[in-house]
Design an enzyme around this catalytic site. Structure first.
Site, short mmCIF file in Angstrom:
data_model
loop_
_atom_site.label_atom_id
_atom_site.label_comp_id
_atom_site.label_asym_id
_atom_site.label_seq_id
_atom_site.Cartn_x
_atom_site.Cartn_y
_atom_site.Cartn_z
N ASP A 1 0.82 -1.21 0.00
CA ASP A 1 0.00 0.00 0.00
C ASP A 1 0.85 1.26 0.00
O ASP A 1 0.49 2.27 -0.61
CB ASP A 1 -0.92 0.00 1.22
CG ASP A 1 -2.03 -1.03 1.11
OD1 ASP A 1 -2.13 -1.69 0.06
OD2 ASP A 1 -2.82 -1.17 2.07
N GLY A 2 2.00 1.21 0.69
CA GLY A 2 2.89 2.37 0.71
C GLY A 2 3.39 2.75 -0.68
O GLY A 2 3.61 3.93 -0.97
N ARG B 1 2.88 6.38 -2.59
CA ARG B 1 3.96 7.13 -3.23
C ARG B 1 3.68 7.35 -4.71
O ARG B 1 4.01 8.40 -5.27
CB ARG B 1 5.28 6.40 -3.03
CG ARG B 1 6.50 7.11 -3.60
CD ARG B 1 6.76 8.43 -2.94
NE ARG B 1 7.13 8.30 -1.54
CZ ARG B 1 7.58 9.30 -0.78
NH1 ARG B 1 7.70 10.52 -1.30
NH2 ARG B 1 7.89 9.10 0.49
N GLU C 1 -4.30 9.65 4.91
CA GLU C 1 -4.56 10.55 6.02
C GLU C 1 -3.53 11.66 6.11
O GLU C 1 -2.43 11.54 5.57
CB GLU C 1 -4.57 9.78 7.36
CG GLU C 1 -3.22 9.33 7.87
CD GLU C 1 -2.76 8.00 7.33
OE1 GLU C 1 -1.56 7.90 6.97
OE2 GLU C 1 -3.57 7.06 7.26
N GLY D 1 -6.21 2.21 7.90
CA GLY D 1 -4.80 2.38 8.16
C GLY D 1 -4.51 2.83 9.58
O GLY D 1 -4.96 2.22 10.55
N LEU E 1 -7.49 3.29 11.99
CA LEU E 1 -8.02 2.03 12.55
C LEU E 1 -7.18 1.57 13.73
O LEU E 1 -7.71 1.12 14.74
CB LEU E 1 -8.04 0.96 11.46
CG LEU E 1 -8.59 -0.41 11.86
CD1 LEU E 1 -10.07 -0.33 12.20
CD2 LEU E 1 -8.35 -1.43 10.75
N SER E 2 -5.86 1.71 13.63
CA SER E 2 -4.97 1.31 14.71
C SER E 2 -5.20 2.13 15.98
O SER E 2 -4.89 1.67 17.07
CB SER E 2 -3.50 1.45 14.27
OG SER E 2 -3.22 0.64 13.16
#
Length: 295
Positions: A74-75, A79, A151, A192, A195-196
């Site tokens: 996902d990162g 990018r 985010e 992401g 959620l954490s």
């Protein structure tokens, strides 16, 4: 079909899959261009015998590209959007990383996936972005990459002390969060960092944003879901004279006298979703919803 290929890292045991992708595209007569740094990295790890076309910047891309393939997690997609920006090129993520809520195509699915793409057996889903601007007298000068797909996070820097984030919605005072920071998340980013920190899962096509405090000292401070046409203003104070602002994976320092404004971006990012996949399938699989060891 004209395709761009982007990656950041080489993941162990992915050599055969990357070679398979390139060979599959060639065998299907696809016109593809690879990010120059990524091709250089691949050449150091695996045998690349051909001279593939490359690009190096946003300026070398245009709307003639029909697809953008990312190789990673996902990162890597986060990018990649800094290259695509407002061009509207759909992104397909091949997951060679770990969890992957956005990069949902597995390495062993490459051949079938390319065939589905060439046969137009997919849909394109628009995803909302948010952007950050600052007051005119701020020392902080942000460039054109002032947007985020997941985010925007405001957090403390160089201190273990909490910061106070005074928050206004459409110029009406909401509250002052006394916390390690505050996350402003899109629906895409709801799975992401938010959620954490106890934030809710939001469907990707929902017209909402969510404010999620990070380790708030006020125990009654809870995540708040708001309409995505809301303008959010933040004023930060604390023991230090600066704090961190992150836009997805990009981090910068902002002075404490800066007033931050966050709102929905004027353009969206397009993500490819195969007909065999869906957001509900993804969260069941990635979050193990419904899994019970007793069954």
């Amino acid at each position: 079909m004209k395709i761009g290929i982007y990656g950041q890292y080489y993941h162990d045991n992915s050599a055969s899959h990357i070679k398979n992708l390139l060979e599959t595209l060639e065998s299907r007569n696809v016109d593809f261009t690879i990010k120059d740094d990524y091709l250089k990295l691949l050449s150091q790890e695996i045998s690349i015998e051909k001279n593939y076309k490359t690009f190096s910047s946003f300026e070398e891309l245009d709307t003639s590209f029909e697809l953008f393939i990312t190789i990673g997690g996902d990162g890597t997609i986060l990018r990649a959007i800094t290259y695509i920006r407002d061009l509207g090129i759909p992104i397909l993520g091949i997951n060679t990383g770990r969890l992957g809520f956005l990069a949902t195509v597995q390495k062993y699915e490459i051949n079938d996936t390319i065939d589905q793409i060439l046969n137009k057996e997919f849909k394109v889903e628009e995803r909302t972005l948010i952007e950050l601007t600052t007051n005119a007298n701020s020392d902080f000068k942000i460039d054109e990459l002032n947007f985020a797909l997941n985010e925007i996070t405001i957090s403390r820097k160089n201190t273990t002390s909490m910061i106070t984030v005074s928050t206004f919605l459409n110029d009406e005072y909401l509250t002052s969060y006394w916390a390690d920071g505050l996350i402003i998340s899109t629906p895409t980013g709801s799975t992401g960092y938010s959620l954490s920190c106890g934030g809710p899962v939001i469907m990707p096509n929902a017209s909402n944003l969510v404010l999620t405090p990070i380790a708030p000292h006020n125990l009654n401070a809870r995540p708040l879901v708001i309409p995505d046409n809301t303008e959010i203003k933040l004023k930060i104070s604390g023991r230090e004279e600066s704090f961190l602002a992150s836009l997805d994976s990009r981090i910068t320092t902002i002075n404490s006298d800066t007033i931050i404004t966050i709102k929905k971006c004027s353009f969206k990012i397009n993500l490819v979703e195969l007909y065999s996949e869906s957001f509900l399938k993804t969260i069941r699989k990635k979050l193990l919803w419904g899994e019970d060891k007793r069954n």
